[in-house]
Design a protein around this motif. Structure first.
Motif, mmCIF file in Angstrom:
data_model
loop_
_atom_site.group_PDB
_atom_site.id
_atom_site.type_symbol
_atom_site.label_atom_id
_atom_site.label_comp_id
_atom_site.label_asym_id
_atom_site.label_seq_id
_atom_site.Cartn_x
_atom_site.Cartn_y
_atom_site.Cartn_z
ATOM 1 N N ARG A 95 -60.370 -16.648 -53.029
ATOM 2 C CA ARG A 95 -61.414 -17.499 -53.626
ATOM 3 C C ARG A 95 -61.087 -17.837 -55.080
ATOM 4 N NH1 ARG A 95 -63.949 -20.348 -50.168
ATOM 5 N NH2 ARG A 95 -65.159 -19.176 -48.669
ATOM 6 N N ARG A 96 -60.497 -16.893 -55.786
ATOM 7 C CA ARG A 96 -60.190 -17.143 -57.206
ATOM 8 C C ARG A 96 -59.148 -18.236 -57.378
ATOM 9 N NH1 ARG A 96 -61.047 -11.272 -57.461
ATOM 10 N NH2 ARG A 96 -62.912 -10.989 -58.729
ATOM 11 N N ILE A 97 -58.187 -18.300 -56.481
ATOM 12 C CA ILE A 97 -57.140 -19.313 -56.642
ATOM 13 C C ILE A 97 -57.397 -20.547 -55.778
ATOM 14 C CG2 ILE A 97 -55.506 -18.428 -54.922
ATOM 15 C CD1 ILE A 97 -53.383 -19.049 -57.331
ATOM 16 N N GLN A 98 -58.381 -20.510 -54.918
ATOM 17 C CA GLN A 98 -58.670 -21.654 -54.050
ATOM 18 C C GLN A 98 -58.864 -22.962 -54.814
ATOM 19 O OE1 GLN A 98 -62.270 -21.400 -51.754
ATOM 20 N NE2 GLN A 98 -61.546 -22.905 -50.258
ATOM 21 N N PRO A 99 -59.496 -22.973 -56.000
ATOM 22 C CA PRO A 99 -59.624 -24.253 -56.713
ATOM 23 C C PRO A 99 -58.282 -24.918 -57.043
ATOM 24 C CG PRO A 99 -61.130 -22.649 -57.633
ATOM 25 C CD PRO A 99 -60.242 -21.909 -56.664
ATOM 26 N N ARG A 100 -57.209 -24.158 -57.034
ATOM 27 C CA ARG A 100 -55.886 -24.730 -57.295
ATOM 28 C C ARG A 100 -55.309 -25.428 -56.070
ATOM 29 N NH1 ARG A 100 -55.242 -26.302 -61.608
ATOM 30 N NH2 ARG A 100 -52.989 -26.211 -61.436
ATOM 31 N N PHE A 101 -55.947 -25.249 -54.917
ATOM 32 C CA PHE A 101 -55.481 -25.924 -53.710
ATOM 33 C C PHE A 101 -55.996 -27.356 -53.738
ATOM 34 C CE2 PHE A 101 -55.144 -27.237 -49.331
ATOM 35 C CZ PHE A 101 -53.875 -26.782 -49.021
ATOM 36 N N GLU A 153 -46.667 -22.888 -46.545
ATOM 37 C CA GLU A 153 -45.266 -23.287 -46.615
ATOM 38 C C GLU A 153 -45.118 -24.777 -46.925
ATOM 39 O OE1 GLU A 153 -43.868 -21.793 -42.853
ATOM 40 O OE2 GLU A 153 -43.420 -19.820 -43.718
ATOM 41 N N ALA A 154 -46.054 -25.573 -46.452
ATOM 42 C CA ALA A 154 -45.977 -27.028 -46.667
ATOM 43 C C ALA A 154 -46.430 -27.443 -48.062
ATOM 44 C CB ALA A 154 -46.825 -27.748 -45.617
ATOM 45 N N THR A 155 -47.254 -26.633 -48.710
ATOM 46 C CA THR A 155 -47.872 -27.059 -49.976
ATOM 47 C C THR A 155 -47.519 -26.183 -51.176
ATOM 48 O OG1 THR A 155 -49.861 -25.726 -49.576
ATOM 49 C CG2 THR A 155 -49.873 -27.988 -48.758
ATOM 50 N N SER A 156 -46.836 -25.120 -50.983
ATOM 51 C CA SER A 156 -46.578 -24.061 -51.949
ATOM 52 C C SER A 156 -46.656 -24.454 -53.428
ATOM 53 C CB SER A 156 -45.263 -23.373 -51.628
ATOM 54 O OG SER A 156 -44.218 -24.322 -51.531
ATOM 55 N N GLU A 157 -45.600 -24.962 -54.005
ATOM 56 C CA GLU A 157 -45.567 -25.242 -55.444
ATOM 57 C C GLU A 157 -46.603 -26.279 -55.860
ATOM 58 O OE1 GLU A 157 -41.748 -26.077 -57.136
ATOM 59 O OE2 GLU A 157 -40.818 -24.422 -56.035
ATOM 60 N N GLU A 158 -46.889 -27.193 -54.982
ATOM 61 C CA GLU A 158 -47.820 -28.278 -55.267
ATOM 62 C C GLU A 158 -49.240 -27.760 -55.542
ATOM 63 O OE1 GLU A 158 -48.922 -32.460 -52.965
ATOM 64 O OE2 GLU A 158 -47.821 -30.899 -51.915
ATOM 65 N N THR A 159 -49.571 -26.576 -55.006
ATOM 66 C CA THR A 159 -50.935 -26.031 -55.100
ATOM 67 C C THR A 159 -50.961 -24.637 -55.714
ATOM 68 O OG1 THR A 159 -50.779 -25.117 -52.871
ATOM 69 C CG2 THR A 159 -51.692 -27.357 -53.082
ATOM 70 N N ASP A 160 -49.972 -24.284 -56.508
ATOM 71 C CA ASP A 160 -49.877 -22.932 -57.083
ATOM 72 C C ASP A 160 -49.911 -21.858 -56.005
ATOM 73 O OD1 ASP A 160 -49.570 -23.795 -59.688
ATOM 74 O OD2 ASP A 160 -51.701 -23.631 -60.174
ATOM 75 N N TYR A 161 -49.383 -22.166 -54.857
ATOM 76 C CA TYR A 161 -49.254 -21.215 -53.750
ATOM 77 C C TYR A 161 -50.602 -20.692 -53.255
ATOM 78 C CZ TYR A 161 -44.375 -21.411 -55.117
ATOM 79 O OH TYR A 161 -43.114 -21.851 -55.418
#
Length: 192
Positions: free
Chosen positions: A31-37, A86-94
């Protein structure tokens, strides 16, 4: 002598938590990193990928509340969240990797019943630790102290709640911000 600096919970620390405690810890990391997605508006299947991340975290939170999960749903979301990560890794801060670790914990815990065997328990602990590593590795330095404080706060509250002994499933509880662990961040949620 200076006091020791606050540190995030270690793998050994997480071994002191129940199955549900570890899954709650992983879900809160996610939840803490979800906003980076955040995907571009024109991303192929962007809405579907965002839905997979949300569903994975929600399943983990729901499992901690009820200790019940559909094994096929947990397996499917584990597979899908890994593919999204795997498809979004760097683009979304993993960020999707944290959701993957949270739902993987459910997938591993659900068939265990009241207690897990050593191998399953250690895999669940590793998933919780993996979720925390995703967040810690992908926040900027100016957010790190606030994150470490939040992670340590979650861990300390989970221990204080006395939800059971590892490798037991433990007592159910609400791991969301409305439950006993409270807000995800002390103060305002950081942005980066």
């Amino acid at each position: 002598m200076d006091p020791e600096p606050l540190r995030e919970p270690s793998l050994n620390d997480l071994c002191c938590l129940t199955l549900l405690g570890n899954i709650a810890y992983a879900a809160r990391c996610a939840r803490r990193i979800q906003p980076r997605f955040q995907l571009p508006a024109d991303a192929h299947d962007g809405d579907k990928m965002t839905a997979v991340v949300e569903a994975s975290i929600r399943l983990a939170e729901g499992y901690v509340v009820q200790a019940v999960a559909q094994l096929d749903q947990a397996a499917r979301l584990t597979e899908l969240s890994l593919a999204v990560a795997e498809a979004t890794s760097e683009e979304t801060d993993y960020a999707a990797y944290a959701a993957y670790h949270a739902v993987r914990g459910v997938h591993l815990a659900a068939p265990c019943g009241e207690a897990a065997g050593d191998e399953a328990y250690l895999e669940i602990v590793a998933s919780a630790y993996g979720a925390s590593r995703v967040v810690l590795a992908n926040v900027p330095i100016w957010v790190r102290n606030q994150l470490v404080t939040a992670l340590r706060g979650d861990y300390d509250k989970l221990v204080q709640l006395g939800l059971g002994n590892p490798p037991q499933r433990g007592q159910v509880f609400n791991p969301t911000i409305t439950g006993p662990l409270g807000a995800l961040w002390s103060g305002d949620s950081p942005t980066w």
